[in-house]
Write a protein that holds these residues in place. Sequence first.
Motif, short mmCIF file in Angstrom:
data_model
loop_
_atom_site.label_atom_id
_atom_site.label_comp_id
_atom_site.label_asym_id
_atom_site.label_seq_id
_atom_site.Cartn_x
_atom_site.Cartn_y
_atom_site.Cartn_z
N LEU A 285 0.30 -0.49 0.00
CA LEU A 285 -0.33 -0.22 -0.08
C LEU A 285 1.18 1.84 -0.29
O LEU A 285 2.13 1.39 0.61
N TYR A 286 0.62 1.74 -0.56
CA TYR A 286 1.49 3.29 -1.11
C TYR A 286 0.55 4.40 -1.07
O TYR A 286 -0.50 4.92 -1.59
N ILE A 287 0.74 4.94 0.15
CA ILE A 287 0.09 6.03 0.54
C ILE A 287 0.24 7.30 0.98
O ILE A 287 1.41 7.64 1.83
N ARG A 288 0.05 8.06 0.84
CA ARG A 288 -0.08 9.68 1.48
C ARG A 288 -1.04 10.46 1.72
O ARG A 288 -2.41 10.34 1.34
N VAL A 289 -0.81 10.35 2.37
CA VAL A 289 -1.67 11.42 3.50
C VAL A 289 -1.32 13.02 3.73
O VAL A 289 -0.41 13.63 3.92
N THR A 290 -2.22 14.15 3.94
CA THR A 290 -1.99 15.65 3.29
C THR A 290 -3.92 16.07 4.03
O THR A 290 -4.48 15.82 4.26
N GLY A 291 -3.24 17.34 4.45
CA GLY A 291 -4.33 17.90 4.80
C GLY A 291 -4.69 18.07 6.69
O GLY A 291 -5.70 18.10 6.74
N ASP A 292 -3.86 17.16 7.00
CA ASP A 292 -4.15 16.66 8.66
C ASP A 292 -3.46 18.92 9.36
O ASP A 292 -2.20 18.40 9.34
N GLU A 293 -4.03 19.40 9.82
CA GLU A 293 -3.74 20.94 10.00
C GLU A 293 -3.43 20.19 11.81
O GLU A 293 -2.68 21.26 11.76
N ALA A 294 -4.67 19.67 12.46
CA ALA A 294 -4.15 20.00 13.48
C ALA A 294 -3.51 19.03 14.02
O ALA A 294 -2.51 18.99 15.31
N ILE A 295 -2.59 17.46 13.28
CA ILE A 295 -1.20 16.34 13.55
C ILE A 295 -0.70 17.12 12.11
O ILE A 295 -1.23 15.97 11.23
N PRO A 296 0.20 17.73 12.22
CA PRO A 296 0.67 17.91 10.95
C PRO A 296 1.59 16.64 10.47
O PRO A 296 2.22 16.43 9.47
N GLN A 297 2.21 15.79 11.93
CA GLN A 297 2.98 15.06 12.07
C GLN A 297 2.06 14.09 10.48
O GLN A 297 3.17 12.93 10.43
N ASN A 298 0.99 14.12 11.29
CA ASN A 298 0.29 12.72 10.25
C ASN A 298 0.39 12.81 8.84
O ASN A 298 0.40 12.06 7.97
N ASN A 299 0.72 13.66 8.23
CA ASN A 299 1.06 14.48 6.96
C ASN A 299 2.09 13.46 5.88
O ASN A 299 2.94 13.80 7.13
N GLY A 300 2.28 12.55 4.79
CA GLY A 300 3.21 12.56 4.27
C GLY A 300 3.61 11.17 3.90
O GLY A 300 1.94 11.33 3.79
N TYR A 301 4.63 10.58 3.18
CA TYR A 301 4.73 9.20 2.78
C TYR A 301 4.82 8.08 3.25
O TYR A 301 5.32 8.00 4.08
N TYR A 302 3.75 7.37 2.93
CA TYR A 302 3.23 5.54 4.07
C TYR A 302 4.08 4.74 3.62
O TYR A 302 2.61 5.08 2.03
#
Length: 344
Positions: A285-302
């Motif tokens: 699974l190739y995931i990019r998380v974007t737009g989490d303003e409250a917890i920016p640590q969640n944003n990025g590639y996994y």
Amino acid sequence: MSIKEQVRQLWKTCFDDDDAFIDLYFRLRYTDKINKVIEEDGKVISALQMIPYPMTFCGQTVATSYISGACTHPDYRARGAMRRLLQETHRAMFAEGVMFATLIPAEEWLKGYYARSGYATCFHYGLVKKVINSYEQPVDNSVSCLNMSKIDLLKTPQERIYPYFYEQMNRRPCCVQHTPDDFHVVLSDLALSKGDVWIVDKNGVMSGLVFCLMDGNTLSVKEILLSDEADFAEVLRQLAASYRAERLECIVPRADEMHELGMARLIDVASCLKVFSAVYRGEGLYIRVTGDEAIPQNNGYYTVLPGKVSRDMQEGQTYVTFTISELTAFILHDLHPYMSLMLN
């Protein structure tokens, strides 16, 4: 006036609960430690409580936090106070190692509101409905090896029934669990609502627990936990006969008729995907998380592989972009998460 007293007053302003329930909530459930507020003009204008609950998830028990009593004073609404409070709460949860936040919207329109803060509707419940045609027949335990007895909610030591309750609830693979302290709150709330708990006994061994109450001529079963040897239909038949109910509605994790209940939000994406990868058996699974303003640590590639998660972006791979709400729904969809006996 203390923070607790102000939050209680705000609760009475915003909700229609009677004094008996409010007394129970602020006596048994509320603590300053789990309370989050926004203050303006020297007073609490927005508040919520983040109640800790364990949850079974992918073969482990993880930390979740249930948002309760979220409200803003009518004079201060439409100014972004609750959105700001939710962001602060989510950051606090992240710092405390919480994996998911959960809540049950009080009204339909709130689903869209909470979705803007990263929530997705993930929790559903099944509903089994029966019309009772022979309720006037008395219960005859002599024709059944099941014996059923109603307990006294105010006198029965919860140690008698909690171990069975805990064992059966933990059999559910993705389910919000109740600690002993919370179980006490559940029983107290049920007693306040004039509900009952029944013990199902088979050959001298506890084989079931049923949480129910009468609503007019309808018996509403809020939770039913049965060992494999106990017959579901027989238990419901005996219950209906005991109450002389004309109708019966039983909430269960899965049924032909399903309804939406609660929402969830991923708080710690990296920790969640690590637990998820331990049971994942598919291709990468190739995931990019974007737009989490409250917890920016969640944003990025996994990159998620069976038993392994990395946060690097691998060249040549196509990454699917998720908002935090979309990823929450994606992770939980096939797990059919369930919650019951919440103070909603």
